[in-house]
Design an enzyme around this catalytic site. Sequence first.
Site, mmCIF file in Angstrom:
data_model
loop_
_atom_site.group_PDB
_atom_site.id
_atom_site.type_symbol
_atom_site.label_atom_id
_atom_site.label_comp_id
_atom_site.label_asym_id
_atom_site.label_seq_id
_atom_site.Cartn_x
_atom_site.Cartn_y
_atom_site.Cartn_z
ATOM 1 N N LYS A 182 0.836 -1.210 0.000
ATOM 2 C CA LYS A 182 0.000 0.000 0.000
ATOM 3 C C LYS A 182 0.874 1.264 0.000
ATOM 4 O O LYS A 182 2.091 1.179 -0.073
ATOM 5 C CB LYS A 182 -0.972 -0.035 1.184
ATOM 6 C CG LYS A 182 -1.871 -1.297 1.201
ATOM 7 C CD LYS A 182 -2.941 -1.286 0.123
ATOM 8 C CE LYS A 182 -3.608 -2.624 -0.091
ATOM 9 N NZ LYS A 182 -4.518 -3.079 0.949
HETATM 10 C C1 LIG Z 1 -5.601 -4.172 1.324
HETATM 11 C C2 LIG Z 1 -7.055 -3.888 1.339
HETATM 12 C C3 LIG Z 1 -7.869 -4.187 2.441
HETATM 13 C C4 LIG Z 1 -7.400 -5.004 3.609
HETATM 14 O O1 LIG Z 1 -6.262 -4.547 4.225
HETATM 15 P P1 LIG Z 1 -5.291 -5.564 5.010
HETATM 16 O O2 LIG Z 1 -4.367 -4.646 5.716
HETATM 17 O O3 LIG Z 1 -4.631 -6.418 3.980
HETATM 18 O O4 LIG Z 1 -6.148 -6.371 5.941
HETATM 19 C C5 LIG Z 1 -9.190 -3.769 2.411
HETATM 20 N N1 LIG Z 1 -9.704 -3.128 1.355
HETATM 21 C C6 LIG Z 1 -8.968 -2.858 0.262
HETATM 22 C C7 LIG Z 1 -9.589 -2.131 -0.879
HETATM 23 C C8 LIG Z 1 -7.625 -3.248 0.214
HETATM 24 O O5 LIG Z 1 -6.902 -3.008 -0.887
#
Ligand SMILES: *Cc1c(COP(=O)(O)O)cnc(C)c1O
Length: 384
Positions: A182
């Site tokens: 991210k």
């Molecule tokens: C990555 C992601 C999540 C979940 O996040 P994690 O930290 O992996 O649990 C939720 N929604 C979206 C759109 C994501 O890309």
Amino acid sequence: MTPLLPYGRQSVTEDDVAAVVAALRSDWLTTGPQVDAFEADLARWTGGAGCAAVSNGTAALHVAYAAAGVGPGDEVIVPPMTFVATASSAVALGATIVFADVEEETFTLDPAAVAAAVTARTRVVSAVDYAGHPADYDALRAATGGDALLLADAAHSIGATYRGRPVGTLADLTTFSFFPTKNLTTAEGGAVASGDPQLLKRARRFRNIGLVRDRDEQRWPDEGGWHQEVHEFGLNYRLPDVLCALGRSQLRRLADFLAARARLVARYDEALADLPGVLTPGRRSWANPAWHLYPIRVLDGRRREVYDRMRAAGIGVQVNYIPVHWHPAFADLGYRRGSCPVAESFYQQQLSLPLFPDLTDSDQDRVIDALSAALRAAPARSAA
Ligand SMILES: *Cc1c(COP(=O)(O)O)cnc(C)c1O
């Protein structure tokens, strides 16, 4: 063989390492001063909306839905073009998911589809800032009406703005993920932001098992100094001090990360503009995206073939995402393919090219060359 070039990856410097080591050497490993400081630093990116750090982005969604009071009998409207957690975390609270289709061009939640899906039981409408491009929040707010809350799953979009307003101020509740791919990372981590002090308080409480420590709010305040109570059930979704220290260090470079991503996106846009057989991502005039993904569309039914060729060439392309209602868990509940045609036909074409701050120009050129070569190759037969 050279290792696969990933579609996304973290950027960690010696400053990040030093920040973690300093936290490890401190008196606090879990809830300590770094948590409050990280939340305060984050609030500078959310237009001042208060933030609660949590253990991951899925937990952030679970906490946000719990703070919104989601429970059995409630409906939560979700776009299918997202990671499954946007929906599954509400199912965990007993909600019924109602999928509403996405808009052409940005593949974010379509306000017209929301207006058609809202009922008296709608508790939350969840928008997803797909690829880092904000959804159309003013139109979504109007479509949501007065009774339901608007949630922004901003796992892709910290730092983006919508009509000049920052992500974090656009919905009643906003969630972030700090997974390594991210826009910044705490290894595992996430946060909930809200400008509503009551929602934020409920979120903080759910994150910490539901414990009520404030004597003014306790049912039996004279029990003794040790006393704490649970009024509503919660879970342990705390983000430790050690990881909040990493998050603070990463936030110092978030503006640089976003600038590096924007520069690479402009390079892709230019290189791919005239390449036959693909479409580059759209962007609305009112959006300043925080590009987490670079999602192209591969035309003529050739997405799978291009994916396979690029993988074989060492390029770690990815597909984001299989429509959520196609997952067997939703299919088994009776959700049918064909109900969200825009998201479903986008999925058939979608391919994410590598995009991360430390991607070098020469590696990016390698991606562009591999894509051109895959498209020039004779189409594989029966690419249905
Ligand atoms: C990555 C992601 C999540 C979940 O996040 P994690 O930290 O992996 O649990 C939720 N929604 C979206 C759109 C994501 O890309």
